[in-house]
Motif scaffolding. Structure first.
Motif, PDB file in Angstrom:
ATOM      1  N   GLU A 110      -3.150   7.984  11.459  1.00  0.00           N
ATOM      2  CA  GLU A 110      -1.687   8.169  11.658  1.00  0.00           C
ATOM      3  C   GLU A 110      -1.020   7.087  12.347  1.00  0.00           C
ATOM      4  N   LYS A 111      -1.753   6.835  13.436  1.00  0.00           N
ATOM      5  CA  LYS A 111      -1.060   6.111  14.501  1.00  0.00           C
ATOM      6  C   LYS A 111      -1.054   4.531  14.403  1.00  0.00           C
ATOM      7  N   ASN A 112      -2.475   4.221  13.771  1.00  0.00           N
ATOM      8  CA  ASN A 112      -2.441   2.602  13.598  1.00  0.00           C
ATOM      9  C   ASN A 112      -2.192   2.223  12.383  1.00  0.00           C
ATOM     10  N   ILE A 113      -1.843   0.844  11.979  1.00  0.00           N
ATOM     11  CA  ILE A 113      -1.822   0.444  10.731  1.00  0.00           C
ATOM     12  C   ILE A 113      -2.674  -0.751  10.536  1.00  0.00           C
ATOM     13  N   PHE A 149       4.636  -6.503   7.741  1.00  0.00           N
ATOM     14  CA  PHE A 149       5.340  -6.717   8.999  1.00  0.00           C
ATOM     15  C   PHE A 149       4.412  -6.526  10.264  1.00  0.00           C
ATOM     16  N   GLU A 150       3.443  -5.630  10.335  1.00  0.00           N
ATOM     17  CA  GLU A 150       2.724  -5.469  11.411  1.00  0.00           C
ATOM     18  C   GLU A 150       1.840  -6.770  11.584  1.00  0.00           C
ATOM     19  N   VAL A 151       1.367  -7.205  10.651  1.00  0.00           N
ATOM     20  CA  VAL A 151       0.221  -8.536  10.614  1.00  0.00           C
ATOM     21  C   VAL A 151       1.267  -9.654  11.296  1.00  0.00           C
ATOM     22  N   CYS A 152       2.525  -9.830  10.697  1.00  0.00           N
ATOM     23  CA  CYS A 152       3.250 -10.673  11.125  1.00  0.00           C
ATOM     24  C   CYS A 152       3.646 -10.725  12.772  1.00  0.00           C
TER      25      CYS A 152
END
Length: 454
Positions: free
Chosen positions: A6-9, A40-43
């Motif tokens: 839930e916390k991490n993408i 978006f998280e990776v970038c």
């Protein structure tokens, strides 16, 4: 799902990953949302692409300054703002280490994600007058010729440009190309270049810009090929590559134009001819976009066409060691020539053969400039893109000026317009520079590369 999940993408692909519009999942907004969050998280964690379009700086600013790095807090308006900042230069895909092209497990392709987003958004609204006129250069070209030259004159009238800005969103100060009185196809037909039909060594995909705006580039390409013993044919009925439609999310419009051009080109391809696309954007579409965006038999035909597609300079360079390769130039610009490498040529990964060919001119030393000029399709024409395109292109403008060259070159005709307006000089296409040298035209240091023959 556990608390950690839930916390991490996760950086790996979600079950919403799809870059294929024939896949139902491609059109699923919930599936798209999963990929947007992941990408978006990776970038945000990588930040390698900070210097290209506004999409990445805006994304980083939102997350850093407003949402404490939490990608899940981005709103629909935030996402729209980030997506609209992309103008499809493709340089982030060239730079990114996580792409399908590199075989990376993350399978990240930001430009394709933007296209997917725009295609879904387009389905939600009716087409506008702006969509019709700017997404269909063939229609605009026919309308301009029907005006008897009035369009060219009116594009220089301030009141008319104000009207265009209000109705079409075309910035009143944007330098616009003239429409030619005679299309390239009409000229080629009169020269007998369309009469022999399928066969030959190469067939020219002149592109809509050469067809309607600067046919001289096409004539120069024909001349250069003929001087090198290339059996070149021209075809009738070719249409725009579809990029102007696709940058507005109009997949149906792209597919319609691609289908018409495939009908024309495939007999040549089946006869063994290479397809030379003059504009790097168009060769990129034929090579990399059509095989993934079309459907059914058109996708199969597009895959065969992609294998046969080349840039004119790329093809000419491929025969440089043959006896027929012609180095008997009657004149030369000599000295440094500033050469701009277009973004859409870089994304094809074929090298800078236009620059390499210029080295064959006596005394010429090309100075390479690789920064984006900021034009990219219709982006620089629009009210929302006119100012950002100048900011993005500033490094390219300065790089060309710093080359201290009397002659400039670029393979992209739209980049040439951008340089003309914002850097004070219009580059020639490498084919045009070579044609001038073969003809023995004077390379006047005070001359400019703007074609006035049409």
């Amino acid at each position: 799902m556990g608390d950690a999940d839930e916390k991490n993408i996760r950086y790996g692909p979600t079950d919403g990953l799809s870059y294929d519009p024939t896949d139902d999942k491609y059109w699923d907004e919930a599936a798209l949302g999963k990929e947007l969050t992941r990408v978006f998280e990776v970038c945000h964690g990588c930040r390698m692409c900070f210097k290209y379009c506004d999409s990445f700086p805006d994304l980083f600013s939102l997350l850093d300054d407003k949402y404490d790095g939490n990608v899940r807090k981005l709103t629909a308006d935030d996402t729209r703002h980030v997506m609209n900042g992309c103008f499809q230069c493709k340089l982030c895909e060239v730079q990114c280490p996580y792409t399908p092209r590199d075989g990376h497990e993350f399978q990240l392709d930001f430009p394709k994600l933007v296209h997917r987003y725009q295609a879904i958004e387009r389905r939600k609204r009716w087409g506008t007058m702006q969509d019709k006129l700017l997404a269909d250069p063939d229609f605009a070209g026919k309308a301009a010729r029907a005006s008897g030259g009035m369009v060219n004159s009116m594009n220089r009238v301030r009141l008319h440009r104000w009207f265009m800005e209000k109705v079409l969103g075309v910035h009143r100060d944007k330098l616009l190309p003239d429409f030619a009185r005679e299309t390239f196809e009409s000229w080629a037909d009169a020269q007998g270049l369309t009469k022999e039909g399928p066969g030959g060594e190469v067939v020219l995909f002149q592109t809509c810009f050469v067809q309607h705006n600067e046919p001289q580039i096409g004539r120069d390409t024909v001349e250069v090929m003929q001087r090198n013993g290339v059996d070149l044919r021209c075809a009738k009925g070719l249409q725009c590559c579809g990029m102007p439609a696709w940058e507005r999310g109009d997949l149906a419009g792209l597919r319609s134009k691609a289908h018409a051009s495939l009908d024309v080109l495939m007999p040549y391809v089946e006869a063994g001819a290479k397809v030379l696309a003059i504009n790097p954007t168009c060769s990129m579409m034929l090579r990399r976009e059509w095989p993934e965006l079309l459907e059914g038999k058109d996708r199969e035909r597009a895959q065969a066409l992609a294998e046969a597609t080349m840039d004119p300079s790329e093809f000419l360079w491929s025969i440089r060691n043959e006896e027929r390769f012609n180095t008997e130039f009657a004149s030369s610009p000599e000295g440094p020539v500033a050469y701009h490498a277009p973004c859409h040529l870089r994304t094809q990964g074929v090298g800078f053969k236009g620059r390499d060919l210029l080295r064959k001119l006596p005394g010429v030393k090309p100075q390479l400039v690789m920064e984006c000029c900021g034009h990219d399709g219709t982006h620089a024409m629009m009210v929302h893109g006119f100012e950002p395109s100048q900011r993005v292109g500033k490094a390219a403008f300065e790089g060309m000026k710093d080359a201290d060259a009397q002659w400039w070159a670029t393979d992209c005709p739209l980049a040439a317009i951008q340089f003309e307006q914002h850097a004070g000089r219009k580059p020639l296409h490498p084919m045009s520079l070579l044609a001038k040298a073969y003809r023995g035209d004077a390379f006047d240091p005070s001359g400019d590369a703007k074609d006035t023959s049409t």
